[in-house]
Enzyme design. Structure first.
Site, short mmCIF file in Angstrom:
data_model
loop_
_atom_site.label_atom_id
_atom_site.label_comp_id
_atom_site.label_asym_id
_atom_site.label_seq_id
_atom_site.Cartn_x
_atom_site.Cartn_y
_atom_site.Cartn_z
N GLU A 187 0.78 -1.18 -0.04
CA GLU A 187 -0.18 -0.05 0.03
C GLU A 187 0.91 1.20 0.05
O GLU A 187 1.35 1.50 0.87
CB GLU A 187 -0.94 -0.03 1.32
CG GLU A 187 -1.84 -1.30 1.19
CD GLU A 187 -3.08 -1.24 0.45
OE1 GLU A 187 -3.27 0.07 -0.23
OE2 GLU A 187 -3.63 -2.04 -0.17
N CYS A 239 -2.16 9.49 2.55
CA CYS A 239 -1.62 8.97 1.12
C CYS A 239 -2.60 9.29 0.13
O CYS A 239 -2.17 9.54 -0.91
CB CYS A 239 -1.65 7.39 1.26
SG CYS A 239 -3.04 6.50 1.95
P1 NAD Z 1 8.31 4.81 4.97
O1 NAD Z 1 8.39 3.88 4.06
O2 NAD Z 1 9.29 5.81 5.20
O3 NAD Z 1 7.98 3.84 6.24
C1 NAD Z 1 7.05 2.71 6.58
C2 NAD Z 1 7.64 1.61 7.32
O4 NAD Z 1 8.64 1.26 6.87
C3 NAD Z 1 8.08 2.20 8.90
O5 NAD Z 1 7.54 1.18 9.76
C4 NAD Z 1 9.44 2.28 8.66
O6 NAD Z 1 10.08 1.84 9.89
C5 NAD Z 1 9.88 1.13 7.58
N1 NAD Z 1 11.02 1.37 6.79
C6 NAD Z 1 11.53 2.64 6.61
N2 NAD Z 1 12.60 2.64 5.96
C7 NAD Z 1 12.78 1.18 5.76
C8 NAD Z 1 13.80 0.48 4.95
N3 NAD Z 1 14.93 1.07 4.55
N4 NAD Z 1 13.82 -1.14 5.17
C9 NAD Z 1 12.71 -1.68 5.60
N5 NAD Z 1 11.84 -0.87 6.20
C10 NAD Z 1 12.00 0.42 6.27
O7 NAD Z 1 6.76 5.61 4.94
P2 NAD Z 1 6.31 6.71 6.01
O8 NAD Z 1 7.12 7.78 5.73
O9 NAD Z 1 6.21 5.85 7.40
O10 NAD Z 1 4.82 6.85 5.34
C11 NAD Z 1 4.60 7.91 4.46
C12 NAD Z 1 4.31 7.20 3.10
O11 NAD Z 1 3.37 6.13 3.15
C13 NAD Z 1 3.99 8.13 2.02
O12 NAD Z 1 4.47 7.78 0.92
C14 NAD Z 1 2.22 7.77 1.88
O13 NAD Z 1 1.76 7.82 0.83
C15 NAD Z 1 2.41 6.03 2.17
N6 NAD Z 1 0.92 5.58 2.52
C16 NAD Z 1 0.27 4.73 1.93
C17 NAD Z 1 -0.74 4.43 2.32
C18 NAD Z 1 -1.77 3.66 1.69
O14 NAD Z 1 -2.64 2.89 2.12
N7 NAD Z 1 -1.57 3.43 0.24
C19 NAD Z 1 -1.25 4.75 3.68
C20 NAD Z 1 -0.30 5.59 4.30
C21 NAD Z 1 0.81 6.00 3.84
#
Ligand code: NAD
Length: 456
Positions: free
Chosen positions: A210, A244
């Site tokens: 997602e 998002c």
């Molecule tokens: P992110 O990808 O930075 O982090 C998400 C999760 O991944 C966190 O738990 C984090 O600890 C982990 N993570 C971060 N870097 C990582 C790595 N290198 N390897 C493994 N795991 C890692 O996202 P965010 O900043 O928390 O959230 C914002 C993003 O999420 C935006 O792009 C938004 O559009 C998206 N989002 C999508 C939805 C959806 O339903 N499609 C919903 C909410 C947010």
């Protein structure tokens, strides 16, 4: 404290015991979850206030209320969803019966982001439990208070061998991604989505991703401008634009541009006050990095309204900017903050042409009273989901699968789609022993002749 590997082993053993597959068990666990969410309501709201300054109204409706609705919908339909589905039997399979049996994947990993840190962690869990799985949850480290509440709540109602919470940041996530999960459900950014998919591909673990991206809102010359303005302001500035599926940018038909912008300003004023930075209910930007990233966007184009910020509280006013183009940084990345770039157009085909040049959006919103125009845009552009004449609300219907396509995501969930996201569809043929059709065997005299007749 058991290690991640030990928790996984405990969960695998427990899963193989078969206990999590009983439908009564699943129902009990969902009821427990619902009761715990109600019990922890004050803690959840407090944590969301502390980490993001979410108002009680926003936090309740988008994090707690949505979840309670998801759980009650699942409880209402679960027995039906778990029943095997009888399907027709092909002539070639004469005498047999065929059915599809949904079965849980096993041990699932659910990684959550920070923007709706409670809801986006627990909502997939509802699907995982409904489908009969065990799960490890990894909340976002950027909302540490919510992460703690999730850990406490889950620890109180579930044993670690069933559902466990592993808190931590990127390093913890990386260790988790090295393990042999049976399913990974990830919500977060496109870049990390790629890392997750790469890790999963090494073990061919099924994934639901997602993700995010730039979701357009388009307002044509026939739109009801009053409602369009109101719904765009609501969809964009809820949670300070950290949603998002928030409209990322706005395309307005040149003939209605001035009037729509006036109305948008009016609604910003009505919802957030003349001085939004002094509004105690305004959601904050999650951290300094994101605050600085967003502040740089304010240097692109011309600010039409808003633009003030407060570093101390990490707040940015709802802001509209114009005189921006696709080459500006604000149009190159997902904004994920309270800044709305406005571009004008005179032909919808020009908009379609522009949107098609970029990755398929997670959401798209079209404001138009013209049925022909609605059909044209819906038929011409691919996106995860969206609305005609509204924003965001498609996410809140349990009857609509929610997810992206291409760069905005893989797979979907909510309602029955959540159950399916955590289930493998096992196809079974139950053959008869009352007779045997011989022509399929190699030695049959007319085998080939019959095959040629039957298989066409
Ligand atoms: P992110 O990808 O930075 O982090 C998400 C999760 O991944 C966190 O738990 C984090 O600890 C982990 N993570 C971060 N870097 C990582 C790595 N290198 N390897 C493994 N795991 C890692 O996202 P965010 O900043 O928390 O959230 C914002 C993003 O999420 C935006 O792009 C938004 O559009 C998206 N989002 C999508 C939805 C959806 O339903 N499609 C919903 C909410 C947010």
């Amino acid at each position: 404290m058991p290690t991640i590997q030990e928790i996984l082993q405990l969960q695998r053993t427990y899963f193989f015991s078969g206990e999590t597959k009983s439908v009564d068990f699943r129902i009990q666990q969902l009821e427990k979850l619902r009761n715990a969410i109600n019990k922890y309501e004050t803690d959840i709201l407090g944590a969301l206030k502390k980490d993001l300054n979410k108002s009680e109204f926003e936090a309740y409706s988008s994090e707690i209320g949505m979840l309670l609705k998801e759980i009650s919908f699942t409880l209402k339909h679960l027995k039906k969803w778990t029943k095997p589905i009888r399907v027709k039997t092909a002539v070639t399979h004469f005498g047999s019966k065929s059915y599809i049996q949904s079965e849980p994947y096993g041990v699932c990993l659910i990684i959550a982001p920070w923007n709706y840190p409670f809801q986006l962690q627990i909502s997939p869990l509802v699907g995982a439990i409904a489908a009969g799985n065990c799960a490890i949850l990894k909340p976002s480290e950027l909302t540490p208070t919510v992460s703690k509440v999730i850990s406490k709540l889950i620890g109180e109602i579930y044993e670690e061998r069933y559902v466990a919470v592993v808190e931590g940041g990127v390093e913890v996530s990386q260790v988790l991604l090295e393990q042999d999960f049976d399913k990974i459900f990830f919500t977060g950014s496109v870049n990390v989505g790629k890392i997750v998919m790469e890790a999963a591909s090494k073990k061919l673990i099924p994934v639901t991703l997602e993700l995010g991206g730039k979701s357009p809102a388009i307002v044509d010359e026939s739109a009801n401008l009053e409602l369009a303005a109101k719904r765009i302001v609501w969809g964009k500035f809820t949670n300070a634009g950290q949603t998002c599926i928030a409209p990322d940018y706005l395309y307005i038909h040149q003939r209605v541009r001035v009037e729509l912008i006036m109305k948008i300003k009016k609604y910003i004023d009505e919802f957030y006050g003349a001085n939004p930075l002094e509004n105690p209910e305004i959601t904050h930007i999650v951290n300094m990095n994101h605050f600085q990233r967003l502040s740089r966007y304010l240097e692109d184009g011309r600010i039409i309204t808003g633009g003030k910020k407060d570093e101390g509280s990490l707040s940015i006013e709802p802001t509209l900017i114009d005189q921006v183009g696709w080459s500006d940084p604000v149009m190159q990345e997902e904004i994920f903050g309270p800044i709305l770039p406005v571009m004008e157009y005179d032909s919808i085909d020009q908009v379609i042409h522009d949107v098609r040049k970029y990755p398929k959006p997670l959401a798209l919103y079209l404001f138009s009273e013209s049925v022909e125009q609605q059909r044209h845009v819906m038929d011409s552009l691919t996106f995860g989901g969206g609305c005609i004449n509204d924003t965001l609300v498609h996410v809140a219907s349990p009857y609509l699968p929610f997810g992206g396509v291409g760069e905005s995501g893989t797979g979907s969930y909510h309602g029955k789609a959540s159950f399916d996201a955590f289930s493998h569809q096992k196809s079974i043929v139950k053959q008869t022993n009352r007779f045997d059709i011989n022509f399929r065997y190699p030695s049959h005299k007319y085998g080939l002749k019959i095959m040629k007749k039957v298989l066409k």
